[in-house]
Design a protein around this motif. Structure first.
Motif, PDB file in Angstrom:
ATOM      1  N   UNK A 222     -18.748   4.297   1.248  1.00 56.16           N
ATOM      2  CA  UNK A 222     -17.322   4.109   1.006  1.00 56.16           C
ATOM      3  C   UNK A 222     -17.058   3.222  -0.196  1.00 56.16           C
ATOM      4  N   UNK A 223     -17.911   2.232  -0.413  1.00 61.36           N
ATOM      5  CA  UNK A 223     -17.664   1.260  -1.483  1.00 61.36           C
ATOM      6  C   UNK A 223     -18.029   1.805  -2.852  1.00 61.36           C
TER       7      UNK A 223
ATOM      8  N   UNK B  90     -12.871   2.604  -3.044  1.00 60.16           N
ATOM      9  CA  UNK B  90     -11.773   2.511  -2.083  1.00 60.16           C
ATOM     10  C   UNK B  90     -11.307   1.068  -1.991  1.00 60.16           C
ATOM     11  N   UNK B  91     -10.095   0.884  -1.505  1.00 57.40           N
ATOM     12  CA  UNK B  91      -9.630  -0.467  -1.205  1.00 57.40           C
ATOM     13  C   UNK B  91     -10.361  -0.972   0.028  1.00 57.40           C
ATOM     14  N   UNK B  92     -10.462  -2.274   0.218  1.00 56.38           N
ATOM     15  CA  UNK B  92     -11.092  -2.794   1.435  1.00 56.38           C
ATOM     16  C   UNK B  92     -10.447  -2.235   2.714  1.00 56.38           C
ATOM     17  N   UNK B  93      -9.125  -2.097   2.732  1.00 54.68           N
ATOM     18  CA  UNK B  93      -8.470  -1.549   3.913  1.00 54.68           C
ATOM     19  C   UNK B  93      -8.894  -0.097   4.161  1.00 54.68           C
ATOM     20  N   UNK B  94      -9.012   0.668   3.089  1.00 54.39           N
ATOM     21  CA  UNK B  94      -9.418   2.065   3.235  1.00 54.39           C
ATOM     22  C   UNK B  94     -10.871   2.176   3.696  1.00 54.39           C
TER      23      UNK B  94
ATOM     24  N   UNK C 185      -8.922   9.206   1.192  1.00 56.82           N
ATOM     25  CA  UNK C 185      -8.595   7.782   1.281  1.00 56.82           C
ATOM     26  C   UNK C 185      -8.466   7.141  -0.098  1.00 56.82           C
ATOM     27  N   UNK C 186      -9.241   7.619  -1.069  1.00 57.90           N
ATOM     28  CA  UNK C 186      -9.131   7.089  -2.435  1.00 57.90           C
ATOM     29  C   UNK C 186      -7.755   7.388  -3.021  1.00 57.90           C
ATOM     30  N   UNK C 187      -7.209   8.561  -2.679  1.00 54.13           N
ATOM     31  CA  UNK C 187      -5.877   8.923  -3.159  1.00 54.13           C
ATOM     32  C   UNK C 187      -4.778   8.310  -2.304  1.00 54.13           C
ATOM     33  N   UNK C 188      -5.056   8.142  -1.011  1.00 52.86           N
ATOM     34  CA  UNK C 188      -4.043   7.657  -0.070  1.00 52.86           C
ATOM     35  C   UNK C 188      -3.667   6.195  -0.312  1.00 52.86           C
ATOM     36  N   UNK C 189      -4.668   5.362  -0.558  1.00 57.21           N
ATOM     37  CA  UNK C 189      -4.429   3.921  -0.709  1.00 57.21           C
ATOM     38  C   UNK C 189      -4.746   3.515  -2.145  1.00 57.21           C
ATOM     39  N   UNK C 190      -3.700   3.235  -2.907  1.00 60.79           N
ATOM     40  CA  UNK C 190      -3.892   2.865  -4.315  1.00 60.79           C
ATOM     41  C   UNK C 190      -3.751   1.366  -4.529  1.00 60.79           C
ATOM     42  N   UNK C 191      -4.004   0.587  -3.476  1.00 59.20           N
ATOM     43  CA  UNK C 191      -3.905  -0.863  -3.569  1.00 59.20           C
ATOM     44  C   UNK C 191      -5.027  -1.468  -4.397  1.00 59.20           C
ATOM     45  N   UNK C 192      -5.057  -2.783  -4.496  1.00 61.49           N
ATOM     46  CA  UNK C 192      -6.088  -3.456  -5.313  1.00 61.49           C
ATOM     47  C   UNK C 192      -7.486  -3.256  -4.751  1.00 61.49           C
TER      48      UNK C 192
END
Length: 387
Positions: free
Chosen positions: A118-119, A40-44, A26-33
């Motif tokens: 996760x955070x 991780x992003x909040x969405x991830x 998930x860290x690699x999948x979502x590179x958003x803010x």
């Protein structure tokens, strides 16, 4: 003579270890803010906790790595409303304290562990609240050998998990905060408002104040229905956003969770899981009826004092499975269910055994009369409750 040793196996892996592949994916999948300090992003984070709905996620081409799968379906780990998890994540993204409240056994601790893993990558910065918890356990203590030898110094200071989280911008956890005495709880007021801890013993040095690094916040849990709790002060309550974690609303989801958790228990001891789905459904149905004070058909049921939680249902299901694994053929697993239910119901008040007997004479009997084969078998086991 010294010998090399291998790390001791753990009965239960922390979330960050048990789900390391998902977290890295998930860290690699979502590179958003991402908020400061977040892995991780909040969405991830939300996806990690509630799952991807069975749909496989595919890594973007630029994010592909040899050590990660290209596609991965993220499993749901918490059974509850997605909106609840999203509110928790938003609270923590704003670096505000989060208080998860609810009855015992509703997975508050598990949710706090998943959020922190996760955070910030660790769920182990945790203080277990009890009547014996001291202010030092929330702030800092001292290595008294160093203190006596050299006086107060940064080397002699022993940081609490909360102080360690402040230094690194991580998430700290306080379990059962209302079990701590009020004067101990209030040590958190200044931490959550000023975002620093003063160390008067080190006055005049650079270490006299420990500021919170960006990303630091705190998750606490508290039971709504329990004995030996202390009321939180108004000042401390204002430092938290409250979120109530309730029982699982859907029967099928609760049965699936109980089955999954019980299977995991049997896997840890390398034993086969041999409890029929119908038995698990009857077990969970009985728990839900007694928890709600009303059967699924709408019949009135007298509630016992004990909280008939999903966690207790998992414990009973695991016991049934262990009996089937270690004493195969001795007796039908279903015949063990009334005795285990009686043990749960009597935990808070031994007299509540009469309420379980009333449940048998009411809901169980009526289901047996309606032609349910399994419920007829349970009705025939009524004598177990009168021994």
């Amino acid at each position: 003579m010294t010998t090399a040793t291998t790390p001791a196996a753990r009965q239960v892996q922390p979330a960050e270890h048990a789900h390391a592949t998902e977290l890295a994916f998930l860290a690699a999948y979502d590179d958003g803010p991402r908020p400061p300090g977040w892995r991780l992003t909040p969405r991830a984070v939300v996806t990690f906790i509630v799952g991807s709905g069975g749909a496989p996620l595919e890594l973007p081409r630029q994010a592909r790595r040899d050590d990660l799968p290209r596609t991965l379906a993220v499993a749901a780990k918490f059974v509850g409303e997605r909106a609840l998890v999203e509110r928790c994540v938003v609270t923590l993204a704003g670096e505000r304290g989060l208080l998860l409240v609810g009855e015992p056994g509703t997975a508050k601790s598990m949710l706090s562990e998943l959020l922190s893993a996760a955070i910030c990558g660790t769920s182990e910065l945790v203080v277990q609240g009890t009547a014996g918890t001291t202010e030092d356990q929330l702030r800092y203590g001292w290595n008294y050998a160093l203190l006596l030898a050299h006086g107060p110094s940064a080397a002699a200071l022993v940081p609490s998990p909360i102080l360690s989280a402040m230094r690194t911008g991580a998430v700290a956890r306080v379990e059962e905060i209302t079990r701590c005495l009020p004067e101990v709880q209030d040590a958190l007021v200044s931490i959550l408002s000023d975002r620093r801890i003063a160390v008067p013993e080190l006055s005049g040095t650079a270490e006299a104040t420990v500021p919170a690094a960006p990303g630091f916040t705190l998750i606490a849990t508290a039971n709504l229905r329990d004995r030996g709790v202390s009321e939180m002060s108004a000042a401390l309550k204002r430092r938290f956003n409250f979120e109530t974690v309730g029982p699982i609303g859907d029967l099928a989801q609760e049965v699936a969770l109980v089955a999954r958790q019980a299977r995991a228990t049997l896997e840890r001891v390398h034993a086969p899981f041999a409890v029929d789905d119908a038995v698990l459904e009857a077990l969970v149905t009985a728990f839900r009826d007694l928890r709600a004070g009303r059967s699924v058909e709408g019949w009135e049921v007298e509630r016992p004092s004990t909280v008939m939680s999903t966690a207790e249902a998992v414990a009973v299901a695991s016991s049934l499975a262990l009996a089937a694994a270690y004493f195969p053929g001795d007796r039908d697993v279903l015949s063990l269910l009334p005795g285990h239910l009686l043990g749960v119901v009597r935990k808070d008040d031994p007299a509540d055994g009469a309420k379980l007997l009333g449940y048998w004479d009411g809901a169980v009997r009526r289901r047996a009369e309606d032609g349910g084969r399994l419920w007829r078998q349970l009705w025939e086991l009524r004598d177990v409750l009168t021994d």
